[in-house]
Design an enzyme around this catalytic site. Structure first.
Site, short mmCIF file in Angstrom:
data_model
loop_
_atom_site.label_atom_id
_atom_site.label_comp_id
_atom_site.label_asym_id
_atom_site.label_seq_id
_atom_site.Cartn_x
_atom_site.Cartn_y
_atom_site.Cartn_z
N CYS A 79 34.26 -46.54 0.27
CA CYS A 79 33.60 -47.34 1.26
C CYS A 79 32.26 -47.35 0.93
CB CYS A 79 33.71 -46.42 2.92
SG CYS A 79 32.82 -45.06 2.89
N ARG A 86 34.18 -43.34 6.17
CA ARG A 86 35.23 -43.83 5.98
C ARG A 86 36.04 -43.07 4.96
NH1 ARG A 86 34.21 -49.89 6.39
NH2 ARG A 86 32.40 -49.27 5.16
N ASP A 128 33.45 -49.61 10.14
CA ASP A 128 32.52 -48.80 9.63
C ASP A 128 31.82 -48.22 10.96
OD1 ASP A 128 30.31 -47.37 9.00
OD2 ASP A 128 29.56 -48.85 7.47
#
Length: 162
Positions: free
Chosen positions: A10, A16, A127
């Site tokens: 990420c 994440r 996100d």
């Protein structure tokens, strides 16, 4: 003996991708595949190097039984494309950054994590960094779904390499 390696990516490697690493690690253990799969996570940017996952990510993951506390943020490097068989990005922006880092990477090696999902039809893991609790729950919902798909793919792939 490790026979397959997966890297989760990420942007900052604090929300994440460490969540995805923790979830997949637990699912691999439950499936009896942990000994055969190397697993790591990294960020496309160096914003949080050496830091643990975001406290909110850790809290929500722990509520579902995933301990992320030992993980530390790092930045993805060119060598990771040699080390890992599969690089799974959380969104299209990560894919673009990773392709810029290694333009020759095969589309089979660099994929969106959500391409393995079967219950959620989103392309990206959103996100949650600037949001609140519901965003972290959504990340876990999506990641659990996609990681089930990754485990199914690995079962099939590793059965062929026995």
């Amino acid at each position: 003996m490790k026979t397959f390696a997966i890297l989760m990516c990420c942007m900052g490697n604090i929300c994440r991708s460490p969540t995805a690493e923790g979830v997949l690690r637990a699912k691999l253990l439950a499936a009896g595949l942990a000994e055969r799969v190397e697993l790591d996570s990294a960020g496309t940017h160096d914003y949080h190097l050496g830091r643990p996952p975001d406290a909110r990510s850790q809290r929500y993951a722990l509520q579902r039984g995933y301990d992320l506390s030992a993980l530390r943020a790092r930045k993805v490097g060119v060598a990771d494309f040699q080390r890992f068989d599969l690089v799974l990005a959380m969104d299209h922006a990560n894919i673009s950054t990773l392709r810029a880092l290694h333009p020759e990477v095969s589309p089979d090696k660099l994929r969106l994590l959500m391409s393995f999902a079967t219950r959620h039809h989103a392309e990206e893991v959103p996100d949650p960094y600037y949001g609140e609790g519901d965003g972290f729950e959504t990340v876990l919902d999506y990641v659990e779904d996609a990681c089930d798909g990754v485990v199914a793919m690995l079962r099939e792939q590793l059965a062929r390499t026995r």
